[in-house]
Design an enzyme around this catalytic site. Sequence first.
Site, PDB file in Angstrom:
ATOM      1  N   PRO A   1       0.940  -0.851   0.380  1.00 55.72           N
ATOM      2  CA  PRO A   1      -0.068  -0.137  -0.312  1.00 55.72           C
ATOM      3  C   PRO A   1       0.970   1.280   0.168  1.00 55.72           C
ATOM      4  O   PRO A   1       1.048   2.011   0.935  1.00 55.72           O
ATOM      5  CB  PRO A   1      -0.684   0.249   1.276  1.00 55.72           C
ATOM      6  CG  PRO A   1      -0.220  -0.442   1.882  1.00 55.72           C
ATOM      7  CD  PRO A   1       0.462  -2.055   1.338  1.00 55.72           C
ATOM      8  N   CYS A   2       1.116   1.409  -1.341  1.00 57.68           N
ATOM      9  CA  CYS A   2       2.576   2.755  -1.208  1.00 57.68           C
ATOM     10  C   CYS A   2       1.370   4.436  -1.041  1.00 57.68           C
ATOM     11  O   CYS A   2       1.376   5.908  -0.575  1.00 57.68           O
ATOM     12  CB  CYS A   2       2.613   2.562  -2.703  1.00 57.68           C
ATOM     13  SG  CYS A   2       1.937   2.155  -4.097  1.00 57.68           S
TER      14      CYS A   2
END
Length: 169
Positions: free
Chosen positions: A134-135
């Site tokens: 989850p950047c």
Amino acid sequence: MFYSKNVPTLLGEMIAVRSEKGVCMLNFLDGKTTTQQVKELEKIGEIIYNDNDEILNQLQGELDLYFEGNLEQFSIPIDFIGTEFQQKVWNQLLKIKFGETRSYKEQAIAVGDLLAIRAVANANGKNKISILVPCHRVIGSDGSLTGFAGGKNRKQFLLDLESKQLNLF
């Protein structure tokens, strides 16, 4: 050798690629870095399109549940293909809980080097596995949305979805 499949989502079609170890790429077809990332993988091995791949079908099912608001933790195996530092940053991304965000500064501290903020931001930008890694949960210190290969509108959508502010029905 890699196996790939196109995966439809609420935010547009994505390309999913897996190795023998797990998913090594998941990005929007129209993403800023998608073409380059596919080329990087092709240098390592052939990519074979397989619409009936069991792991990629499982990924599609989990993404469907995620976008419905019914999945917070993915169970798909992941295969990080990148430098040791990039992998360290990406592993820290996995520790950001669903519905939470972290600044680049906080991400650099989590990696163990406050002075590496730019390097951390660069590694985030090279993340090949959108949503699962989850950047999109990393934001500016002032709370602003920063770059996301899938576009800031998609980043905002994902953050809203995860914070339960988005009503999909």
